[in-house]
Design a protein around this motif. Structure first.
Motif, mmCIF file in Angstrom:
data_model
loop_
_atom_site.group_PDB
_atom_site.id
_atom_site.type_symbol
_atom_site.label_atom_id
_atom_site.label_comp_id
_atom_site.label_asym_id
_atom_site.label_seq_id
_atom_site.Cartn_x
_atom_site.Cartn_y
_atom_site.Cartn_z
ATOM 1 N N ASP A 223 23.444 43.096 39.091
ATOM 2 C CA ASP A 223 22.756 43.188 37.811
ATOM 3 C C ASP A 223 22.165 44.592 37.720
ATOM 4 O OD1 ASP A 223 20.285 43.271 39.164
ATOM 5 O OD2 ASP A 223 19.819 41.171 38.755
ATOM 6 N N LEU A 224 21.608 44.938 36.580
ATOM 7 C CA LEU A 224 21.160 46.313 36.383
ATOM 8 C C LEU A 224 19.896 46.649 37.148
ATOM 9 C CD1 LEU A 224 22.019 46.960 32.621
ATOM 10 C CD2 LEU A 224 23.398 47.345 34.678
ATOM 11 N N GLU A 225 19.287 45.634 37.790
ATOM 12 C CA GLU A 225 18.121 45.884 38.636
ATOM 13 C C GLU A 225 18.535 46.051 40.103
ATOM 14 O OE1 GLU A 225 15.255 46.442 37.175
ATOM 15 O OE2 GLU A 225 16.331 46.038 35.296
ATOM 16 N N GLY A 226 19.828 45.885 40.407
ATOM 17 C CA GLY A 226 20.308 46.130 41.750
ATOM 18 C C GLY A 226 20.504 44.907 42.610
ATOM 19 N N ARG A 227 20.454 43.714 42.022
ATOM 20 C CA ARG A 227 20.693 42.494 42.787
ATOM 21 C C ARG A 227 22.189 42.205 42.810
ATOM 22 N NH1 ARG A 227 15.692 41.336 40.208
ATOM 23 N NH2 ARG A 227 16.822 40.839 38.277
ATOM 24 N N LEU A 228 22.728 41.986 44.008
ATOM 25 C CA LEU A 228 24.146 41.693 44.150
ATOM 26 C C LEU A 228 24.431 40.291 43.636
ATOM 27 C CD1 LEU A 228 26.943 42.570 45.236
ATOM 28 C CD2 LEU A 228 26.305 41.518 47.420
ATOM 29 N N LEU A 229 25.344 40.186 42.672
ATOM 30 C CA LEU A 229 25.697 38.902 42.084
ATOM 31 C C LEU A 229 26.909 38.283 42.768
ATOM 32 C CD1 LEU A 229 25.253 39.841 38.303
ATOM 33 C CD2 LEU A 229 23.579 38.771 39.835
ATOM 34 N N LYS A 230 27.934 39.112 43.018
ATOM 35 C CA LYS A 230 29.141 38.616 43.669
ATOM 36 C C LYS A 230 30.044 39.790 43.991
ATOM 37 C CE LYS A 230 31.590 37.718 39.300
ATOM 38 N NZ LYS A 230 32.312 36.696 38.514
ATOM 39 N N THR A 231 31.108 39.499 44.730
ATOM 40 C CA THR A 231 32.151 40.481 44.973
ATOM 41 C C THR A 231 33.474 39.930 44.442
ATOM 42 O OG1 THR A 231 32.646 39.616 47.179
ATOM 43 C CG2 THR A 231 30.979 41.358 47.018
ATOM 44 N N ILE A 232 34.358 40.856 44.074
ATOM 45 C CA ILE A 232 35.660 40.492 43.520
ATOM 46 C C ILE A 232 36.734 41.122 44.386
ATOM 47 C CG2 ILE A 232 37.183 40.658 41.514
ATOM 48 C CD1 ILE A 232 34.667 41.009 39.790
ATOM 49 N N GLY A 233 37.666 40.303 44.849
ATOM 50 C CA GLY A 233 38.845 40.824 45.525
ATOM 51 C C GLY A 233 38.694 40.977 47.026
ATOM 52 N N LYS A 234 39.816 41.303 47.642
ATOM 53 C CA LYS A 234 39.920 41.605 49.064
ATOM 54 C C LYS A 234 41.152 42.477 49.242
ATOM 55 C CE LYS A 234 42.716 37.522 50.089
ATOM 56 N NZ LYS A 234 42.862 36.313 50.941
ATOM 57 N N ARG A 235 41.386 42.925 50.482
ATOM 58 C CA ARG A 235 42.541 43.794 50.686
ATOM 59 C C ARG A 235 43.831 42.995 50.616
ATOM 60 N NH1 ARG A 235 43.430 48.642 55.150
ATOM 61 N NH2 ARG A 235 44.962 49.761 53.842
ATOM 62 N N GLY A 236 44.812 43.550 49.891
ATOM 63 C CA GLY A 236 46.101 42.897 49.775
ATOM 64 C C GLY A 236 46.898 43.470 48.634
ATOM 65 N N THR A 237 48.040 42.861 48.373
ATOM 66 C CA THR A 237 48.938 43.327 47.321
ATOM 67 C C THR A 237 49.128 42.297 46.214
ATOM 68 O OG1 THR A 237 50.872 42.492 48.528
ATOM 69 C CG2 THR A 237 50.210 44.776 48.944
ATOM 70 N N GLY A 238 48.503 41.141 46.360
ATOM 71 C CA GLY A 238 48.665 40.089 45.373
ATOM 72 C C GLY A 238 47.763 40.277 44.171
ATOM 73 N N PRO A 239 47.865 39.384 43.177
ATOM 74 C CA PRO A 239 46.995 39.440 42.003
ATOM 75 C C PRO A 239 45.520 39.338 42.417
ATOM 76 C CG PRO A 239 48.820 37.936 41.627
ATOM 77 C CD PRO A 239 48.862 38.291 43.074
ATOM 78 N N GLY A 240 44.708 40.254 41.909
ATOM 79 C CA GLY A 240 43.287 40.250 42.226
ATOM 80 C C GLY A 240 42.947 40.794 43.590
ATOM 81 N N GLU A 241 43.929 41.331 44.314
ATOM 82 C CA GLU A 241 43.694 41.977 45.602
ATOM 83 C C GLU A 241 43.870 43.488 45.445
ATOM 84 O OE1 GLU A 241 45.211 38.288 48.450
ATOM 85 O OE2 GLU A 241 46.517 40.035 48.131
ATOM 86 N N PHE A 242 43.216 44.250 46.322
ATOM 87 C CA PHE A 242 43.178 45.701 46.149
ATOM 88 C C PHE A 242 43.552 46.407 47.441
ATOM 89 C CE2 PHE A 242 39.934 43.867 43.302
ATOM 90 C CZ PHE A 242 40.417 44.320 42.084
ATOM 91 N N ASN A 243 44.023 47.642 47.268
ATOM 92 C CA ASN A 243 44.326 48.524 48.383
ATOM 93 C C ASN A 243 43.784 49.907 48.037
ATOM 94 O OD1 ASN A 243 45.380 49.444 50.801
ATOM 95 N ND2 ASN A 243 47.444 49.752 49.981
ATOM 96 N N PHE A 244 42.575 50.179 48.501
ATOM 97 C CA PHE A 244 41.862 51.416 48.186
ATOM 98 C C PHE A 244 41.691 51.609 46.668
ATOM 99 C CE2 PHE A 244 43.746 52.205 52.376
ATOM 100 C CZ PHE A 244 42.609 52.551 53.100
ATOM 101 N N PRO A 245 40.983 50.714 45.999
ATOM 102 C CA PRO A 245 40.682 50.939 44.581
ATOM 103 C C PRO A 245 39.764 52.150 44.438
ATOM 104 C CG PRO A 245 39.333 49.157 45.441
ATOM 105 C CD PRO A 245 40.301 49.521 46.528
ATOM 106 N N VAL A 246 39.859 52.835 43.301
ATOM 107 C CA VAL A 246 39.118 54.086 43.127
ATOM 108 C C VAL A 246 38.143 54.036 41.955
ATOM 109 C CG1 VAL A 246 39.325 56.556 42.626
ATOM 110 C CG2 VAL A 246 40.932 55.467 44.190
ATOM 111 N N ASP A 247 38.620 53.628 40.786
ATOM 112 C CA ASP A 247 37.783 53.737 39.591
ATOM 113 C C ASP A 247 37.855 52.453 38.782
ATOM 114 O OD1 ASP A 247 35.946 55.062 38.024
ATOM 115 O OD2 ASP A 247 37.442 56.106 36.828
ATOM 116 N N ILE A 248 36.931 52.338 37.817
ATOM 117 C CA ILE A 248 36.788 51.098 37.067
ATOM 118 C C ILE A 248 36.268 51.411 35.668
ATOM 119 C CG2 ILE A 248 34.417 50.715 37.895
ATOM 120 C CD1 ILE A 248 35.183 47.691 38.096
#
Length: 345
Positions: free
Chosen positions: A193-218
């Motif tokens: 949230d905008l106050e700095g509380r971690l709400l959740k994480t999205i994804g893990k390392r991999g090649t499937g849908p919703g998985e990432f390999n060194f993501p850079v920007d958003i």
């Protein structure tokens, strides 16, 4: 004696001409894509490297005649991230300077954030700015997010080493009060949230849908959809506001629509997706389904050319800010809208 008068009159004339010329506005570069006779969609606007790009270059003739030795103005060295606010300020992280350089295009000045005092940045990378004047900066050494006012006053910092391995690109969704942080080496997106509380994480390392390999920007669009440059998988992933996979597009290759080193990403008001590719020295523009429309740029040092483009940001007015890393500048373009009578896709 008369000849001397003529000589000094000539010198004075050149001096006055030079002094006046230094205060004259620079000639505008008329550079658009696609070129005529097609109706233009993108126009080159400006570039920012130092104070000279706001007030004009120093008067070289005055310095020569009077022996004035003005110090070289502070300038960008190795910019990484970029954002802008509604007040005409452009915020640029610089990994060599170790601070944020702010170009105030209204007040015609530059100033710095996070470069002195206790609450400094070490390796500032990603940056995002909220409408109420908060500047979020990811630090790749401290593994934290530092928060400042737009004037440069420190507010707070958050993030734990067990949560963030190497934070990079940032995006703010003000409607949902969320800050998205790309964790390059953690291969995930951290949602705060905008106050700095971690709400959740999205994804893990991999090649499937919703998985990432060194993501850079958003980037986040007005509907809350999330767009991520999945660098190591040579693609862009699109997620809904809850982080659920919608689609992906792109593959390795050298044809239009392919990627080699995708980095910066942004979305304009009509849903077009812009992706900067550091290897191709351009940014490509896609429709909302991921179909290639066109590209802008090529290798070089002039306006509209790039040497290792990195971050990309699009503001509410469809101004496109692109970090041109090895040219040590930010280039600004303007999306001109869909041509009359044409579809938005």
């Amino acid at each position: 004696m008369r000849n001397k008068k003529y000589i000094w009159a000539g010198v004075l004339g050149v001096f006055l001409f030079s002094a006046c010329a230094a205060t004259m506005p620079r000639q505008r570069v008329n550079l658009v894509w696609p070129p005529p006779p097609d109706e233009p969609r993108i126009r080159w606007e400006a570039q920012y490297r130092s104070i000279d790009d706001l007030i004009g270059p120093p008067n070289w003739f005055l310095r020569l005649i009077l022996g004035v030795k003005a110090p070289r103005p502070p300038r960008l060295l190795k910019p990484w991230g970029v954002a802008a606010d509604e007040g005409g300020r452009i915020f640029v992280t610089d990994t060599v300077r170790g601070d944020v350089v702010v170009f105030d295009t209204v007040e015609k000045k530059i100033y710095f954030i996070g470069h002195r005092g206790q609450f400094t940045t070490a390796l500032p990378t990603g940056i995002a700015v909220t409408g109420d004047g908060r500047v979020y900066v990811s630090d790749g050494v401290k593994m934290m997010i530092l928060v400042y006012t737009t004037e440069g006053n420190y507010i707070t910092a958050f993030g734990r080493r067990e949560d963030l391995v190497k934070p990079a690109g940032l995006a703010v969704d003000e409607e949902r009060q969320r800050l998205y942080v790309v964790d390059i080496k953690g291969h995930k997106i951290c949602v705060y949230d905008l106050e700095g509380r971690l709400l959740k994480t999205i994804g893990k390392r991999g090649t499937g849908p919703g998985e990432f390999n060194f993501p850079v920007d958003i980037a986040v669009d007005r509907e809350g959809r999330i767009y991520v440059t999945d660098f190591g998988n040579f693609r862009v992933q699109v997620l809904d506001s809850d982080g659920n996979f919608i689609r992906a597009f792109g593959k390795p290759g050298d044809a239009p629509g392919n990627f080699h080193r995708p980095k910066g990403i942004g979305v304009d008001s009509e849903g077009h997706i812009y992706v900067a590719d550091a290897a191709y020295n351009n940014f490509q523009i896609f429709d909302s389904e991921g179909r290639i429309l066109t590209f802008v740029g090529e290798a070089g040092v002039g306006p509209g050319k790039f040497r290792l483009p990195a971050d990309l940001y699009i503001d509410r007015h469809d101004r496109i800010y692109v970090v041109d890393q090895l040219n040590a500048r930010v280039q600004v373009f303007q999306y001109l809208g869909t041509p009359r009578g044409a579809s938005t896709e």
